[in-house]
Design a protein around this motif. Structure first.
Motif, mmCIF file in Angstrom:
data_model
loop_
_atom_site.group_PDB
_atom_site.id
_atom_site.type_symbol
_atom_site.label_atom_id
_atom_site.label_comp_id
_atom_site.label_asym_id
_atom_site.label_seq_id
_atom_site.Cartn_x
_atom_site.Cartn_y
_atom_site.Cartn_z
ATOM 1 N N UNK A 77 -9.919 15.106 -10.531
ATOM 2 C CA UNK A 77 -10.146 13.685 -10.745
ATOM 3 C C UNK A 77 -9.747 12.863 -9.523
ATOM 4 N N UNK A 78 -10.374 11.700 -9.429
ATOM 5 C CA UNK A 78 -10.050 10.713 -8.392
ATOM 6 C C UNK A 78 -9.781 9.390 -9.086
ATOM 7 N N UNK A 79 -8.644 8.762 -8.749
ATOM 8 C CA UNK A 79 -8.236 7.521 -9.406
ATOM 9 C C UNK A 79 -7.926 6.462 -8.350
ATOM 10 N N UNK A 80 -8.477 5.268 -8.540
ATOM 11 C CA UNK A 80 -8.199 4.161 -7.635
ATOM 12 C C UNK A 80 -6.955 3.398 -8.036
ATOM 13 N N UNK A 81 -6.232 2.926 -7.034
ATOM 14 C CA UNK A 81 -5.023 2.122 -7.246
ATOM 15 C C UNK A 81 -5.071 0.947 -6.280
ATOM 16 N N UNK A 82 -5.978 -0.030 -6.540
ATOM 17 C CA UNK A 82 -6.275 -1.071 -5.550
ATOM 18 C C UNK A 82 -5.133 -2.035 -5.251
ATOM 19 N N UNK A 83 -4.103 -2.063 -6.114
ATOM 20 C CA UNK A 83 -2.977 -2.942 -5.856
ATOM 21 C C UNK A 83 -1.804 -2.260 -5.184
ATOM 22 N N UNK A 84 -1.991 -1.009 -4.781
ATOM 23 C CA UNK A 84 -0.883 -0.250 -4.201
ATOM 24 C C UNK A 84 -0.351 -0.916 -2.932
ATOM 25 N N UNK A 85 0.977 -0.971 -2.848
ATOM 26 C CA UNK A 85 1.648 -1.511 -1.669
ATOM 27 C C UNK A 85 2.229 -0.400 -0.789
ATOM 28 N N UNK A 86 1.862 0.848 -1.055
ATOM 29 C CA UNK A 86 2.491 1.970 -0.355
ATOM 30 C C UNK A 86 2.282 1.905 1.152
ATOM 31 N N UNK B 120 -4.123 -1.111 -1.184
ATOM 32 C CA UNK B 120 -4.764 -0.155 -2.076
ATOM 33 C C UNK B 120 -4.637 1.279 -1.613
ATOM 34 N N UNK B 121 -4.908 2.171 -2.543
ATOM 35 C CA UNK B 121 -4.847 3.608 -2.279
ATOM 36 C C UNK B 121 -5.700 4.322 -3.308
ATOM 37 N N UNK B 122 -5.954 5.600 -3.069
ATOM 38 C CA UNK B 122 -6.622 6.442 -4.046
ATOM 39 C C UNK B 122 -5.783 7.699 -4.258
ATOM 40 N N UNK B 123 -5.846 8.209 -5.471
ATOM 41 C CA UNK B 123 -5.108 9.415 -5.824
ATOM 42 C C UNK B 123 -6.085 10.520 -6.195
ATOM 43 N N UNK B 124 -5.894 11.691 -5.607
ATOM 44 C CA UNK B 124 -6.652 12.876 -5.961
ATOM 45 C C UNK B 124 -5.779 13.763 -6.847
ATOM 46 N N UNK B 125 -6.360 14.197 -7.951
ATOM 47 C CA UNK B 125 -5.681 15.133 -8.847
ATOM 48 C C UNK B 125 -6.487 16.431 -8.843
#
Length: 218
Positions: free
Chosen positions: A110-119, A125-130
């Motif tokens: 899966x791929x999940x977006x995290x557009x408010x990420x401050x990392x 924003x960022x994206x997470x790969x699972x």
């Protein structure tokens, strides 16, 4: 094909009486936004009802608007994937997509977006790969825009991350996995960044990005 080549046909859509409301055990929590994204991911439990990947970008389970994603099956208990960072206003799960089985191990990734990420910077924003390890366990990888680069006129340029771009607002698989060797494979994803600038104007862009998977020699 241009718009002039397309013929639009008006159909009569009939709302039928058979309908279902889907919710989760967390749906009673005020402020959640279950349903920010929905995707049919096939028949995981092998019954006759498609299973769903549903985002909740406003989930407050960990922190305010930290976000979550749910895998909903008609047979098995729901699986909730929480924001690995667990930070407020990350909006993890604003969009989510199934990548298929990119590492060919028999389980979905899966791929999940995290557009408010401050990392990386404020709201960039960022994206997470699972990437699956087994049926309900995944390796987790967070990537930002500046983890990628492009080649222009034979010169490699690293993409630059900027504040408030919303990278990861929308996500999708662009090109399925290709095997290069027994230790290396790659696939392409499409990532929406609607607040990015193009030619110094805030127009939004979509990035088509190549992602590689490298397995160590065994």
């Amino acid at each position: 094909m241009t718009l002039l080549d397309i013929t639009f046909v008006l159909l009569n859509l009939l709302p039928l009486q058979d309908s279902v409301i889907i919710h989760t055990s967390d749906s009673i929590t005020r402020g959640n936004e279950f349903g920010t994204s929905i995707e049919n991911i096939g028949f995981i439990d092998e019954d006759d009802r498609p299973d769903l990947l549903i985002g909740d970008g406003g989930s407050d389970y960990q922190a305010r608007d930290a976000g979550s994603v749910y895998i909903i099956s008609s047979q098995d208990p729901e699986i909730r994937i929480d924001n690995p960072d667990g930070m407020k206003k990350d909006r993890f799960g604003t969009d989510a997509t199934c990548l298929g089985d990119v590492n060919f191990d028999g389980f979905l990734d899966y791929l999940v977006g995290s557009p408010g990420s401050d990392a990386a910077c404020k709201d960039c924003g960022a994206v997470w790969f699972f990437i699956s390890y087994d049926e309900d366990t995944w390796y987790q990888y967070r990537l930002h825009k500046d983890d990628f680069s492009i080649i222009h006129n034979g010169v490699q340029h690293q993409l630059t991350t900027h504040k408030r771009e919303g990278f990861g607002t929308s996500v999708n698989l662009y090109k399925e996995s290709e095997i290069h060797s027994i230790h290396e494979m790659s696939f392409w994803v499409a990532i929406g960044s609607p607040k990015s600038k193009f030619n110094n104007k805030k127009t939004g862009v979509v990035h088509l990005l190549k992602v590689g998977l490298l397995y160590p020699n065994s």
